[in-house]
Write a protein that holds these residues in place. Structure first.
Motif, PDB file in Angstrom:
ATOM      1  N   GLU A 463       0.588  -1.179   0.065  1.00  0.00           N
ATOM      2  CA  GLU A 463       0.084   0.123  -0.486  1.00  0.00           C
ATOM      3  C   GLU A 463       1.030   1.454   0.008  1.00  0.00           C
ATOM      4  OE1 GLU A 463       0.309  -1.710   4.486  1.00  0.00           O
ATOM      5  OE2 GLU A 463      -0.207  -2.385   2.515  1.00  0.00           O
ATOM      6  N   HIS A 464       2.198   1.040   0.203  1.00  0.00           N
ATOM      7  CA  HIS A 464       3.080   2.001   0.248  1.00  0.00           C
ATOM      8  C   HIS A 464       3.809   2.542  -0.899  1.00  0.00           C
ATOM      9  CE1 HIS A 464       3.088   3.064   4.574  1.00  0.00           C
ATOM     10  NE2 HIS A 464       2.948   1.441   4.629  1.00  0.00           N
ATOM     11  N   LEU A 465       3.307   1.873  -2.558  1.00  0.00           N
ATOM     12  CA  LEU A 465       4.228   1.568  -3.082  1.00  0.00           C
ATOM     13  C   LEU A 465       2.940   2.303  -4.356  1.00  0.00           C
ATOM     14  CD1 LEU A 465       6.338  -2.008  -3.397  1.00  0.00           C
ATOM     15  CD2 LEU A 465       6.545   0.339  -2.500  1.00  0.00           C
ATOM     16  N   PRO A 466       3.891   2.622  -5.066  1.00  0.00           N
ATOM     17  CA  PRO A 466       3.078   3.394  -7.079  1.00  0.00           C
ATOM     18  C   PRO A 466       3.499   2.248  -7.356  1.00  0.00           C
ATOM     19  CG  PRO A 466       5.141   4.484  -5.993  1.00  0.00           C
ATOM     20  CD  PRO A 466       5.327   3.653  -5.277  1.00  0.00           C
ATOM     21  N   ASN A 493      -7.477  -4.162   4.385  1.00  0.00           N
ATOM     22  CA  ASN A 493      -8.635  -4.243   4.093  1.00  0.00           C
ATOM     23  C   ASN A 493      -9.923  -3.840   3.770  1.00  0.00           C
ATOM     24  OD1 ASN A 493     -10.885  -6.334   2.786  1.00  0.00           O
ATOM     25  ND2 ASN A 493     -11.447  -7.396   4.319  1.00  0.00           N
ATOM     26  N   PRO A 494      -9.790  -3.059   2.118  1.00  0.00           N
ATOM     27  CA  PRO A 494     -10.935  -1.670   2.356  1.00  0.00           C
ATOM     28  C   PRO A 494     -12.743  -2.254   2.258  1.00  0.00           C
ATOM     29  CG  PRO A 494     -10.184  -1.918   0.308  1.00  0.00           C
ATOM     30  CD  PRO A 494      -9.338  -3.237   0.887  1.00  0.00           C
ATOM     31  N   HIS A 510       0.951   5.697   3.472  1.00  0.00           N
ATOM     32  CA  HIS A 510      -0.015   5.034   1.845  1.00  0.00           C
ATOM     33  C   HIS A 510      -0.556   5.735   1.522  1.00  0.00           C
ATOM     34  CE1 HIS A 510      -1.597   2.123   6.320  1.00  0.00           C
ATOM     35  NE2 HIS A 510      -0.256   2.415   5.634  1.00  0.00           N
ATOM     36  N   LEU A 511      -0.066   5.265   0.239  1.00  0.00           N
ATOM     37  CA  LEU A 511      -0.740   5.276  -0.892  1.00  0.00           C
ATOM     38  C   LEU A 511      -2.366   5.026  -1.327  1.00  0.00           C
ATOM     39  CD1 LEU A 511       2.405   5.075  -2.947  1.00  0.00           C
ATOM     40  CD2 LEU A 511       1.116   6.861  -1.678  1.00  0.00           C
ATOM     41  N   ASN A 512      -2.710   4.173  -1.516  1.00  0.00           N
ATOM     42  CA  ASN A 512      -4.598   3.761  -2.382  1.00  0.00           C
ATOM     43  C   ASN A 512      -4.702   2.063  -1.271  1.00  0.00           C
ATOM     44  OD1 ASN A 512      -4.649   6.090  -3.972  1.00  0.00           O
ATOM     45  ND2 ASN A 512      -2.934   5.133  -5.223  1.00  0.00           N
ATOM     46  N   PRO A 513      -6.209   2.602  -1.180  1.00  0.00           N
ATOM     47  CA  PRO A 513      -6.393   1.248  -0.243  1.00  0.00           C
ATOM     48  C   PRO A 513      -6.452   0.312  -1.355  1.00  0.00           C
ATOM     49  CG  PRO A 513      -7.868   2.997   0.257  1.00  0.00           C
ATOM     50  CD  PRO A 513      -6.648   3.507  -0.908  1.00  0.00           C
ATOM     51  N   LEU A 514      -6.287  -1.020  -1.636  1.00  0.00           N
ATOM     52  CA  LEU A 514      -6.073  -2.507  -2.684  1.00  0.00           C
ATOM     53  C   LEU A 514      -7.610  -2.498  -2.547  1.00  0.00           C
ATOM     54  CD1 LEU A 514      -2.174  -2.342  -2.774  1.00  0.00           C
ATOM     55  CD2 LEU A 514      -3.788  -1.296  -4.718  1.00  0.00           C
ATOM     56  N   VAL A 515      -8.054  -3.579  -3.536  1.00  0.00           N
ATOM     57  CA  VAL A 515      -8.859  -4.079  -3.075  1.00  0.00           C
ATOM     58  C   VAL A 515      -8.696  -5.644  -3.237  1.00  0.00           C
ATOM     59  CG1 VAL A 515     -11.344  -4.510  -4.056  1.00  0.00           C
ATOM     60  CG2 VAL A 515     -10.702  -2.925  -3.577  1.00  0.00           C
ATOM     61  N   PHE A 521      -5.909  -9.961  -9.158  1.00  0.00           N
ATOM     62  CA  PHE A 521      -5.803 -10.325 -10.399  1.00  0.00           C
ATOM     63  C   PHE A 521      -4.566  -9.545 -10.825  1.00  0.00           C
ATOM     64  CE2 PHE A 521      -5.939  -7.431 -14.281  1.00  0.00           C
ATOM     65  CZ  PHE A 521      -6.217  -8.653 -15.348  1.00  0.00           C
ATOM     66  N   ILE A 522      -3.452  -8.624  -9.643  1.00  0.00           N
ATOM     67  CA  ILE A 522      -2.392  -8.111 -10.122  1.00  0.00           C
ATOM     68  C   ILE A 522      -1.433  -8.813 -10.147  1.00  0.00           C
ATOM     69  CG2 ILE A 522      -0.381  -6.549 -10.072  1.00  0.00           C
ATOM     70  CD1 ILE A 522      -2.571  -4.433  -8.964  1.00  0.00           C
ATOM     71  N   PHE A 523      -1.373 -10.357  -8.968  1.00  0.00           N
ATOM     72  CA  PHE A 523      -0.412 -11.263  -9.185  1.00  0.00           C
ATOM     73  C   PHE A 523      -0.821 -12.263 -10.264  1.00  0.00           C
ATOM     74  CE2 PHE A 523       0.145  -9.668  -4.191  1.00  0.00           C
ATOM     75  CZ  PHE A 523       0.715 -10.189  -4.141  1.00  0.00           C
ATOM     76  N   GLN A 524      -2.089 -12.552 -10.635  1.00  0.00           N
ATOM     77  CA  GLN A 524      -1.929 -13.628 -11.652  1.00  0.00           C
ATOM     78  C   GLN A 524      -1.876 -13.054 -13.140  1.00  0.00           C
ATOM     79  OE1 GLN A 524      -6.551 -13.645 -11.160  1.00  0.00           O
ATOM     80  NE2 GLN A 524      -6.173 -15.281  -9.586  1.00  0.00           N
TER      81      GLN A 524
END
Length: 571
Positions: A463-466, A493-494, A510-515, A521-524
């Motif tokens: 959550e800290h990374l661009p 967990n948002p 923190h930058l943005n919450p990640l659903v 999906f990013i991992f896959q």
């Protein structure tokens, strides 16, 4: 009789002497038997003689194996080999070739020609054998020759029959003579055995009596000596016991006297020290009460002291870095200039000015070390199920912070390493004996070889990374993981409204919450096989059992869901 001196020989030596005597007698009997066997079965003097010139009759008078062996000796000048012997015996025994034909085969074989032994009538026989091979003519010639030589052949057959009969009669006579000789020798041997057995039993009885007499005498002498020595020993023991008891009584009195004296001195010292200690306690209590009255409460004091320690640690590191830069600058100026990479390193130092702030922030809002270790224990079963031996498994924790997860892995016998950009956290982790380095996650992963790690973890780092950095980190993680390896990345967990709307923004970095589904999906997309694990349920709620309040129940569900989740990816 066996001459033995009981005073010098043991029972085993006596038996050995007897066995040697019997063996001598048996050897004499064997020599007599051998002589008798030579008389019954005399050597055959009809041996084959080596000559310069042979006739066919020199070989044909022998039969079967002896016939073939003599052909090797006479015509080939050597002993028969196993394969050749079997081959020619088969020709002879099957009737396929006659003796004369086999003699010709030997003489005019390649080896026979080389030896060139003179065999009378061999050329005629060889030409005859050659003509026999001609079609039709050979058969006719062979038939005519057989008819012409039939009387001679019958004579040979009669001679062979007489020879076989003679051999059979001789063999039967030899069998009878052998049986008679064996029976005779068996009777003689049995008689000798009986005689020797009687002599041996007599000798054994005599020697046993002598031995028993000597044993009784020696036993009486030994018992007498034992009694005498026992009396002397008992007398010495009694004397020494009396002396020892006297010494013990004397030393006990001296020791008791010393103990009484030392006890009095010790009691006096204890009383004195107790008075001094009580006085010091009263003084310190007064001072402590005064300090407590004039300062903030103890919790604030502890937090203040911890913050001071962090600042001191940061100042120490900063001073060392500044000193290193000054020394490097002195070496370079005015002759040398700084390279681009070095200038970047100088400007990057500014990023560490918030290291102390973030350590204090973590201590205030993240929780104690024991609380964090308890939370992350949930991931140990996933590590244990990996297809690697514990000794071979290599784990890397990126953004390891205070090192709670690394400490837990080490406690469970795993080889774990961590990296972090916060110098104070790195230093504190190293003080705990953890293998932690100050490094950028992308640079460090890029420096590793393909399939060099078994596990990569990161707790509350993504959550800290661009987005671009997150994708690069996952791509590098997939590259360096071994087949069957695993990556675990945990974040807030948002889906929980309180977390998504409030708690996420407690940390200003923190930058943005990640659903969860988006992160999966990013991992896959990178290549991982994934699963989502939600954890740290906020609280259990009781829903209202009425459809009118369905919206309220949905709201209660949304604010009570798990506060964190992790995407677990496998290669």
């Amino acid at each position: 009789m066996i001459e033995t001196n009981i005073k010098d020989l043991s029972v085993e030596e006596i038996m050995k002497k007897i066995q040697e005597e019997v063996k001598k007698k048996d050897n004499n009997s064997l020599l007599k038997n051998k002589s008798m066997m030579q008389t019954i079965f005399p050597k055959n003097d009809n041996s084959f003689s080596i000559k310069e010139v042979y006739e066919y009759n020199d070989f044909t008078k022998y039969h079967d194996v002896e016939f073939v062996q003599n052909l090797y000796k006479g015509l080939l000048k050597r002993e028969a080999d196993k394969e050749g012997l079997e081959y020619y015996l088969n020709l002879l025994r099957s009737g396929e070739k006659s003796k004369n034909e086999i003699i010709s085969l030997f003489r005019y074989s390649k080896e026979g020609k080389n030896k060139n032994v003179q065999l009378l009538g061999s050329k005629k026989r060889y030409i005859q054998a050659y003509l026999y091979k001609l079609p039709i003519v050979g058969y006719i010639l062979k038939s005519i020759y057989t008819i012409l030589t039939l009387p001679k052949l019958l004579k040979r057959l009669n001679a062979l029959e007489n020879y076989v009969t003679q051999v059979d009669i001789k063999s039967k006579k030899n069998d009878l003579l052998l049986e008679k000789a064996i029976n005779q020798k068996a009777q003689e041997l049995q008689s000798n055995i009986d005689t020797k057995a009687q002599e041996l039993q007599s000798n054994i009885d005599t020697k046993a009596q002598e031995l028993q007499s000597n044993i009784d005498t020696k036993a009486q002498e030994l018992q007498s000596n034992i009694d005498t020595k026992a009396q002397e020993l008992q007398s010495n023991i009694d004397t020494k016991a009396q002396e020892l008891q006297s010494n013990i009584d004397t030393k006990a009195q001296e020791l008791q006297s010393n103990i009484d004296t030392k006890a009095q001195e010790l009691q006096s010292n204890i009383d004195t020290k107790a008075q001094e200690l009580q006085s010091n306690i009263d003084t310190k209590a007064q001072e402590l009460q005064s300090n407590i009255d004039t300062k903030a409460n103890i919790d604030d004091i502890q937090f203040y002291l911890q913050s001071v320690n962090y600042v001191k640690e940061y100042m120490k590191i900063s001073q060392q870095n500044i000193q290193n830069l000054i020394e490097e600058a002195k070496k370079r100026l005015p002759n040398d200039t700084f390279e681009k990479k070095e200038l970047i390193a100088l400007t990057e130092e500014e990023k560490h000015k918030f290291d102390t702030f973030y350590v204090e922030f973590e201590d205030r809002f993240r929780g104690t070390r024991e609380e964090i270790k308890q939370r992350v224990k949930v991931y140990l079963p996933y590590i244990e199920k990996l297809p690697f031996n514990k000794e071979e498994l290599k784990a890397l924790d990126v953004g390891c912070g205070r090192g709670e997860w690394l400490e837990l892995l080490n406690d469970n016998g795993y080889n774990a390493q961590g990296i972090d950009l916060n110098r104070i956290m790195v230093a504190k982790s190293q003080e705990l004996g953890l293998d932690v380095k100050e490094a950028d996650v992308i640079e460090y992963l890029s420096s590793l070889e393909d399939e060099s790690l078994s596990v990569i973890t990161g707790f509350h780092i993504i959550e800290h990374l661009p987005f671009e950095v997150l994708m690069k980190m996952l791509e590098e993680s997939y590259r360096v993981l071994k087949k069957g390896g695993m990556a675990i990345f945990e974040t807030l967990n948002p889906e929980n409204l309180v977390v998504g709307a409030c708690n996420f923004y407690t940390d200003p970095t923190h930058l943005n919450p990640l659903v969860p589904e988006s992160t999966e999906f990013i991992f896959q997309s990178v290549g991982f096989n994934t699963q989502i694990k939600r954890l740290n349920l906020m609280k259990e709620v009781k829903y209202i059992d009425d459809k009118k309040f369905s919206d309220l129940n949905n709201l209660l569900y949304a604010v009570s869901k798990e506060q964190d989740y992790a995407v677990i990816g496998y290669k």
